[in-house]
Design a protein around this motif. Structure first.
Motif, PDB file in Angstrom:
ATOM      1  N   ILE A 169       0.874  -1.189   0.000  1.00 22.92           N
ATOM      2  CA  ILE A 169       0.000   0.000   0.000  1.00 22.92           C
ATOM      3  C   ILE A 169       0.908   1.236   0.000  1.00 22.92           C
ATOM      4  N   PRO A 170       1.491   1.582  -1.150  1.00 17.73           N
ATOM      5  CA  PRO A 170       2.517   2.625  -1.182  1.00 17.73           C
ATOM      6  C   PRO A 170       1.987   4.050  -1.080  1.00 17.73           C
ATOM      7  N   ASP A 171       0.730   4.272  -1.465  1.00 21.29           N
ATOM      8  CA  ASP A 171       0.120   5.605  -1.399  1.00 21.29           C
ATOM      9  C   ASP A 171      -1.200   5.474  -0.643  1.00 21.29           C
ATOM     10  N   HIS A 172      -1.263   6.075   0.552  1.00 21.33           N
ATOM     11  CA  HIS A 172      -2.424   5.795   1.404  1.00 21.33           C
ATOM     12  C   HIS A 172      -2.513   6.851   2.501  1.00 21.33           C
ATOM     13  N   GLU A 173      -3.726   7.327   2.748  1.00 21.15           N
ATOM     14  CA  GLU A 173      -3.970   8.300   3.817  1.00 21.15           C
ATOM     15  C   GLU A 173      -5.153   7.834   4.672  1.00 21.15           C
ATOM     16  N   PRO A 174      -4.989   6.766   5.441  1.00 19.14           N
ATOM     17  CA  PRO A 174      -6.116   6.234   6.219  1.00 19.14           C
ATOM     18  C   PRO A 174      -6.622   7.202   7.283  1.00 19.14           C
ATOM     19  N   ALA A 175      -5.763   8.099   7.780  1.00 21.67           N
ATOM     20  CA  ALA A 175      -6.182   9.037   8.823  1.00 21.67           C
ATOM     21  C   ALA A 175      -7.207  10.042   8.324  1.00 21.67           C
ATOM     22  N   LEU A 200       4.059  -5.674   5.826  1.00 19.46           N
ATOM     23  CA  LEU A 200       3.281  -4.565   5.277  1.00 19.46           C
ATOM     24  C   LEU A 200       4.240  -3.506   4.749  1.00 19.46           C
ATOM     25  N   LEU A 201       4.146  -3.198   3.472  1.00 21.19           N
ATOM     26  CA  LEU A 201       4.867  -2.070   2.893  1.00 21.19           C
ATOM     27  C   LEU A 201       3.871  -0.929   2.796  1.00 21.19           C
ATOM     28  N   HIS A 202       4.179   0.196   3.457  1.00 17.15           N
ATOM     29  CA  HIS A 202       3.182   1.269   3.595  1.00 17.15           C
ATOM     30  C   HIS A 202       3.796   2.652   3.460  1.00 17.15           C
ATOM     31  N   ASP A 203       3.023   3.521   2.881  1.00 13.90           N
ATOM     32  CA  ASP A 203       3.323   4.952   2.768  1.00 13.90           C
ATOM     33  C   ASP A 203       3.658   5.555   4.131  1.00 13.90           C
ATOM     34  N   ALA A 204       4.807   6.260   4.205  1.00  9.59           N
ATOM     35  CA  ALA A 204       5.177   7.027   5.405  1.00  9.59           C
ATOM     36  C   ALA A 204       5.946   8.259   4.945  1.00  9.59           C
ATOM     37  N   GLN A 205       5.299   9.068   4.127  1.00  8.72           N
ATOM     38  CA  GLN A 205       6.013  10.146   3.443  1.00  8.72           C
ATOM     39  C   GLN A 205       6.438  11.278   4.385  1.00  8.72           C
ATOM     40  N   TYR A 206       5.691  11.507   5.462  1.00  9.89           N
ATOM     41  CA  TYR A 206       5.910  12.727   6.241  1.00  9.89           C
ATOM     42  C   TYR A 206       6.226  12.475   7.707  1.00  9.89           C
ATOM     43  N   PHE A 207       6.953  13.416   8.306  1.00  9.31           N
ATOM     44  CA  PHE A 207       6.956  13.560   9.753  1.00  9.31           C
ATOM     45  C   PHE A 207       5.589  14.129  10.153  1.00  9.31           C
ATOM     46  N   GLU A 208       5.259  14.014  11.445  1.00  9.86           N
ATOM     47  CA  GLU A 208       3.929  14.436  11.885  1.00  9.86           C
ATOM     48  C   GLU A 208       3.660  15.919  11.601  1.00  9.86           C
ATOM     49  N   ASP A 209       4.639  16.786  11.831  1.00 10.48           N
ATOM     50  CA  ASP A 209       4.402  18.214  11.612  1.00 10.48           C
ATOM     51  C   ASP A 209       4.244  18.535  10.128  1.00 10.48           C
ATOM     52  N   GLU A 210       4.929  17.790   9.269  1.00  9.24           N
ATOM     53  CA  GLU A 210       4.767  17.988   7.829  1.00  9.24           C
ATOM     54  C   GLU A 210       3.367  17.569   7.380  1.00  9.24           C
ATOM     55  N   TYR A 211       2.887  16.478   7.923  1.00  6.47           N
ATOM     56  CA  TYR A 211       1.567  15.995   7.526  1.00  6.47           C
ATOM     57  C   TYR A 211       0.479  17.015   7.845  1.00  6.47           C
ATOM     58  N   GLU A 212       0.616  17.727   8.963  1.00 13.00           N
ATOM     59  CA  GLU A 212      -0.406  18.705   9.341  1.00 13.00           C
ATOM     60  C   GLU A 212      -0.604  19.773   8.271  1.00 13.00           C
ATOM     61  N   GLN A 213       0.424  20.006   7.457  1.00  5.85           N
ATOM     62  CA  GLN A 213       0.332  20.996   6.381  1.00  5.85           C
ATOM     63  C   GLN A 213      -0.100  20.372   5.050  1.00  5.85           C
ATOM     64  N   ARG A 214      -0.301  19.053   5.038  1.00  2.73           N
ATOM     65  CA  ARG A 214      -0.563  18.357   3.777  1.00  2.73           C
ATOM     66  C   ARG A 214      -1.737  17.386   3.887  1.00  2.73           C
ATOM     67  N   ILE A 215      -2.636  17.645   4.789  1.00  8.08           N
ATOM     68  CA  ILE A 215      -3.811  16.780   4.952  1.00  8.08           C
ATOM     69  C   ILE A 215      -4.634  16.798   3.659  1.00  8.08           C
ATOM     70  N   GLY A 216      -5.004  15.612   3.203  1.00  9.21           N
ATOM     71  CA  GLY A 216      -5.768  15.482   1.978  1.00  9.21           C
ATOM     72  C   GLY A 216      -4.929  15.261   0.731  1.00  9.21           C
ATOM     73  N   SER A 221       1.633  10.237   7.555  1.00 14.91           N
ATOM     74  CA  SER A 221       2.756  10.534   8.436  1.00 14.91           C
ATOM     75  C   SER A 221       3.343   9.228   8.938  1.00 14.91           C
ATOM     76  N   VAL A 222       4.555   9.302   9.453  1.00 11.89           N
ATOM     77  CA  VAL A 222       5.173   8.108  10.022  1.00 11.89           C
ATOM     78  C   VAL A 222       4.343   7.589  11.193  1.00 11.89           C
ATOM     79  N   ALA A 223       3.742   8.497  11.962  1.00 14.95           N
ATOM     80  CA  ALA A 223       2.914   8.072  13.097  1.00 14.95           C
ATOM     81  C   ALA A 223       1.689   7.310  12.617  1.00 14.95           C
ATOM     82  N   ASP A 224       1.079   7.770  11.529  1.00 10.56           N
ATOM     83  CA  ASP A 224      -0.104   7.080  11.015  1.00 10.56           C
ATOM     84  C   ASP A 224       0.266   5.739  10.393  1.00 10.56           C
ATOM     85  N   ALA A 225       1.438   5.641   9.785  1.00  4.83           N
ATOM     86  CA  ALA A 225       1.881   4.357   9.235  1.00  4.83           C
ATOM     87  C   ALA A 225       2.063   3.332  10.345  1.00  4.83           C
ATOM     88  N   VAL A 226       2.686   3.746  11.446  1.00  6.95           N
ATOM     89  CA  VAL A 226       2.877   2.833  12.577  1.00  6.95           C
ATOM     90  C   VAL A 226       1.536   2.469  13.196  1.00  6.95           C
TER      91      VAL A 226
END
Length: 281
Positions: A169-175, A200-216, A221-226
């Motif tokens: 699942i290389p591109d995924h935003e479950p949050a 499980l191979l999973h998308d983890a493109q961002y640190f948490e603070d980066e993700y907050e600026q890129r929702i949608g 984020s790495v936190a959401d991947a874990v």
């Protein structure tokens, strides 16, 4: 089941001195089965080197499984050497669309002004298939696919053999659909293909603070991947689709953050690196 990472970067290729350790090619993973079958997951720029290697090995029949039509998962297909060999047979699988066929969507990138060679002039014997709604068989592996949260029709794959299970699942935003830890598995995007897998191979493109600026934007984020890995009961987690602005040092820190989130100092979530080989289970 043996995986080889030929490309693990997201969004755009990033060659250069700052990305040597993890690599700069976009998404492409080879899956070699014990019956000799070869499955190719996505056709980012990493597929160029893989194609040359497959011809050297004498492989003349294989399957390319696309998760979606974004360019970073498709752009290497035009430079995939087996397509230009008349003795090769390639089956290309991808998400169905109510608007146009898989072949027509891929053909857009094989036509002027983007490319000088039309898809219909490719010498290889190429077939195109919408992924089925139900599990299907390729060689000795059983595959299933499920739509996941990402812009445009996007799917994740589950590959099962008698001794191993792997989810891609290389591109995924479950949050985007709610708090992962509070969502029942039946309602969690991607859980249908990732539940209780060995890897499980999973998308983890961002640190948490980066993700907050890129929702949608369609990535995790790495936190959401874990959190997703824990929610689906995956035994191992391989982090993928690295942000193009993250150099090797940034990715080292992201890996450390993943292990911290998982409560592990040593073994635990790891980052995909171009060229690594992973045995499953």
């Amino acid at each position: 089941m043996r995986l080889t990472i030929w490309g693990c970067r997201g969004s755009v290729p990033t060659p250069g001195a700052e990305t040597v350790d993890y690599g700069g090619n976009t998404s492409c993973v080879e899956v070699a089965l014990d019956d000799g079958s070869v499955l190719v997951l996505d056709a980012g720029t990493g597929i160029r080197c893989l194609g040359s290697e497959l011809l050297k090995r004498g492989v003349r029949r294989f399957h390319v499984l696309l998760t979606h039509m974004h360019l970073d998962h498709l752009e290497g297909l035009r430079f995939f050497a087996p397509l230009f060999d008349e003795h090769v047979t390639v089956d290309i699988w991808g998400p169905p669309s109510p608007v146009s066929s898989l072949r027509d969507r891929i053909a857009r990138s094989f036509s002027p002004p983007l490319f000088p060679i039309d898809l219909r002039d490719v010498p290889a014997n190429v077939s195109f298939h919408d992924v089925p709604r139900e599990p299907w068989q390729l060689g000795r592996a059983t595959l299933s696919a499920s739509l996941v949260v990402h812009p445009g029709p996007t799917i994740g794959y589950r590959i099962e053999t008698a001794s191993a299970t792997f989810a891609y699942i290389p591109d995924h935003e479950p949050a985007l659909a709610g708090v992962i830890a509070e969502t029942p598995r039946d309602w969690l995007s991607g859980a249908a293909v990732a539940e209780d897998v060995d890897l499980l191979l999973h998308d983890a493109q961002y640190f948490e603070d980066e993700y907050e600026q890129r929702i949608g934007w369609g990535h995790s984020s790495v936190a959401d991947a874990v959190a997703f890995s824990h929610a689906v009961g995956a035994r191992r987690l391989l982090l993928f689709h690295h942000e193009p602005q993250h150099d090797d040092g940034s990715l080292d820190r992201l890996g450390a953050r993943a292990r911290e989130l998982a409560g592990l100092n040593g073994a635990g979530p790891t980052l995909a690196r171009e060229g690594i080989v992973v045995e499953v289970p």
